[in-house]
Scaffold this motif. Structure first.
Motif, PDB file in Angstrom:
ATOM      1  N   GLY A 170       0.802  -1.223   0.000  1.00 43.33           N
ATOM      2  CA  GLY A 170       0.000   0.000   0.000  1.00 43.33           C
ATOM      3  C   GLY A 170       0.827   1.260   0.000  1.00 43.33           C
ATOM      4  N   ASP A 171       0.117   2.399   0.098  1.00 43.35           N
ATOM      5  CA  ASP A 171       0.818   3.679   0.220  1.00 43.35           C
ATOM      6  C   ASP A 171       1.077   3.941   1.706  1.00 43.35           C
ATOM      7  N   SER A 172       1.679   5.072   2.009  1.00 46.64           N
ATOM      8  CA  SER A 172       2.077   5.345   3.401  1.00 46.64           C
ATOM      9  C   SER A 172       0.881   5.335   4.343  1.00 46.64           C
ATOM     10  N   LEU A 173      -0.238   5.895   3.887  1.00 44.19           N
ATOM     11  CA  LEU A 173      -1.420   5.968   4.739  1.00 44.19           C
ATOM     12  C   LEU A 173      -2.012   4.569   4.961  1.00 44.19           C
ATOM     13  N   PHE A 183      11.501   5.651   7.729  1.00 47.22           N
ATOM     14  CA  PHE A 183      10.465   6.405   8.454  1.00 47.22           C
ATOM     15  C   PHE A 183       9.156   5.633   8.487  1.00 47.22           C
ATOM     16  N   MET A 184       8.927   4.785   7.490  1.00 49.44           N
ATOM     17  CA  MET A 184       7.681   4.000   7.448  1.00 49.44           C
ATOM     18  C   MET A 184       7.698   2.923   8.540  1.00 49.44           C
ATOM     19  N   ALA A 185       8.860   2.262   8.686  1.00 49.34           N
ATOM     20  CA  ALA A 185       8.986   1.242   9.727  1.00 49.34           C
ATOM     21  C   ALA A 185       8.900   1.906  11.107  1.00 49.34           C
ATOM     22  N   VAL A 224       4.439  12.664   6.463  1.00 47.76           N
ATOM     23  CA  VAL A 224       4.844  11.431   7.144  1.00 47.76           C
ATOM     24  C   VAL A 224       6.288  11.053   6.792  1.00 47.76           C
ATOM     25  N   ASN A 225       6.764  11.542   5.648  1.00 49.74           N
ATOM     26  CA  ASN A 225       8.171  11.334   5.267  1.00 49.74           C
ATOM     27  C   ASN A 225       9.050  12.255   6.117  1.00 49.74           C
ATOM     28  N   SER A 226       9.160  11.915   7.386  1.00 46.76           N
ATOM     29  CA  SER A 226       9.955  12.716   8.326  1.00 46.76           C
ATOM     30  C   SER A 226      10.392  11.787   9.449  1.00 46.76           C
ATOM     31  N   THR A 255      -0.204  12.447   5.115  1.00 49.01           N
ATOM     32  CA  THR A 255       0.420  11.657   4.047  1.00 49.01           C
ATOM     33  C   THR A 255      -0.092  12.262   2.741  1.00 49.01           C
ATOM     34  N   SER A 256       0.459  11.797   1.621  1.00 44.75           N
ATOM     35  CA  SER A 256      -0.022  12.362   0.354  1.00 44.75           C
ATOM     36  C   SER A 256      -1.461  11.910   0.093  1.00 44.75           C
ATOM     37  N   GLY A 257      -1.873  10.806   0.745  1.00 41.74           N
ATOM     38  CA  GLY A 257      -3.223  10.283   0.527  1.00 41.74           C
ATOM     39  C   GLY A 257      -4.305  11.011   1.313  1.00 41.74           C
ATOM     40  N   LEU A 301      -1.797  12.454  -7.520  1.00 33.59           N
ATOM     41  CA  LEU A 301      -2.331  11.442  -6.599  1.00 33.59           C
ATOM     42  C   LEU A 301      -1.240  10.725  -5.809  1.00 33.59           C
ATOM     43  N   SER A 302      -1.605  10.277  -4.612  1.00 30.86           N
ATOM     44  CA  SER A 302      -0.718   9.399  -3.843  1.00 30.86           C
ATOM     45  C   SER A 302      -0.633   8.080  -4.604  1.00 30.86           C
ATOM     46  N   THR A 303       0.300   7.217  -4.216  1.00 28.72           N
ATOM     47  CA  THR A 303       0.412   5.949  -4.956  1.00 28.72           C
ATOM     48  C   THR A 303      -0.865   5.111  -4.788  1.00 28.72           C
ATOM     49  N   GLY A 304      -1.476   5.193  -3.601  1.00 30.03           N
ATOM     50  CA  GLY A 304      -2.738   4.472  -3.392  1.00 30.03           C
ATOM     51  C   GLY A 304      -3.839   5.052  -4.270  1.00 30.03           C
TER      52      GLY A 304
HETATM   53  P1  13P Z   1       2.698   7.470  -0.933  1.00 29.50           P
HETATM   54  O1  13P Z   1       2.193   7.703   0.429  1.00 29.50           O
HETATM   55  O2  13P Z   1       1.911   8.141  -1.996  1.00 29.50           O
HETATM   56  O3  13P Z   1       2.864   6.009  -1.215  1.00 29.50           O
HETATM   57  O4  13P Z   1       4.144   8.152  -1.056  1.00 29.50           O
HETATM   58  C1  13P Z   1       5.240   7.759  -0.296  1.00 29.50           C
HETATM   59  C2  13P Z   1       6.502   8.208  -0.873  1.00 29.50           C
HETATM   60  O5  13P Z   1       7.554   8.092  -0.294  1.00 29.50           O
HETATM   61  C3  13P Z   1       6.429   8.814  -2.165  1.00 29.50           C
HETATM   62  O6  13P Z   1       7.679   9.142  -2.603  1.00 29.50           O
END
Ligand code: 13P
Ligand code: SF4
Length: 298
Positions: A34-37, A58-60, A108-110, A123-125, A208-211
């Motif tokens: 999935g995406d970050s969200l 940062f995701m982990a 969230v990328n922090s 998040t981007s979503g 759009l976010s990846t999701g």
């Molecule tokens: P998404 O939340 O859209 O998957 O993006 C995460 C990311 O790191 C995009 O570069």
């Protein structure tokens, strides 16, 4: 290797979460992609003892903050996000001191330390939905991504103080590259990630976010798309919509950190219970408030 991963996963009562940019074979062996969200949400719902996070640090770390009692493993701890490292906790504290009445919002990328200093995470979503909850006259410090921050400020007709961070992978896209891709595929709609610069976002049909990209591809009547984000997404897009065609804006759009997770180091993470993600308790507790505030809204 895949069989070994599945057996080890059972033995450890582990769940594998993988970001949409990871290698295809890693996405295929994961329980959830999935995406970050979506992955942050998933991390709050699983009842496994161990979460193996295939993505960047940062995701982990976010998964660990949301699950302090669980073991969170990352197959390659050197998989960082250069954008997340473009602002430190110290730099954010200095910025906040200059704007004592402002609300601090982090993408969230922090790092966890930066999240701990923030009132809200996005998040981007969910950024548009979350940022709408701030009053129009609220002073906002948005870190670290100037492009996502600028995109949302533009959508909502607001002005934010933007930290000059950016994603080096998405920075490879230019308005000219979008134009060239349209010339190669006339009439095909273009989707790009909001981490792209303004002229690139403006040149596209969808931001759009990846999701969000996966949803659009599944639900739209369109049969073809030009895709302006990291190439790993193509695997999922193609898997979910095998009858449709997806063309990358450029084959160069690779995030090297997202490619660091391989079947081999994923297997080793499970086999040797390595590399455990640890977040300082006080920082985790503060950072959780900003993430929880976001999850409540979105
Ligand atoms: P998404 O939340 O859209 O998957 O993006 C995460 C990311 O790191 C995009 O570069
Ligand atoms: Fe960070 Fe960009 Fe890689 Fe996403 S694609 S993890 S923002 S460097």
């Amino acid at each position: 290797m895949i069989e070994e991963i599945k057996a080890l996963k059972k033995e450890l009562n582990a769940v594998i979460l993988a970001h949409n940019y990871t290698r295809g074979e890693v996405q295929d062996v994961a329980d959830y992609t999935g995406d970050s969200l979506e992955l942050a949400r998933k991390a709050t719902q699983v009842d496994a003892d161990v979460i193996v996070f295939c993505g960047v640090y940062f995701m982990a770390e976010t998964a660990k903050i949301l699950n302090p009692k669980k073991t969170v493993l990352i197959p390659d701890p050197s998989a960082g996000c250069p954008m997340a490292d473009m602002i430190t906790g110290e730099e954010l504290r200095a910025l906040k001191a200059k704007h004592p009445n402002a609300k601090a919002v982090c993408y969230v990328n922090s790092t966890a330390e930066v999240k701990a200093e923030c009132d809200m995470c996005v998040t981007s979503g969910n950024a548009e939905k979350v940022m709408k909850t701030f009053a129009a006259d609220e002073e906002i410090l948005f870190v670290p991504d100037q492009h996502l921050g600028g995109h949302i400020a533009g959508l909502l007709g607001r002005t934010y103080s933007l930290w000059p961070g950016y994603c080096p992978t998405h920075a490879m896209l230019t308005a000219k590259s979008i134009e060239d891709a349209r010339a190669r595929h006339p009439g095909v709609k273009v989707m790009v990630h909001p981490e792209c610069a303004k002229d690139v976002r403006d040149a596209a049909d969808y931001n759009l976010s990846t999701g969000g990209m996966c949803r659009l591809a599944r639900e739209s009547e369109e049969k073809e798309f030009i895709v302006g984000t990291e190439l790993g997404i193509l695997h999922r897009l193609q898997k979910e919509s095998p009858e449709k065609k997806f063309y990358p804006v450029t084959e160069r759009l690779v995030c090297p950190n997202m490619k660091k997770t391989t079947l081999e180091n994923l297997r080793d993470a499970l086999k040797f219970r390595q590399h455990e993600v640890i977040v300082d308790e006080e920082i985790a507790c503060k950072a959780k408030k900003a993430i929880d505030a976001m999850l409540e809204i979105s």
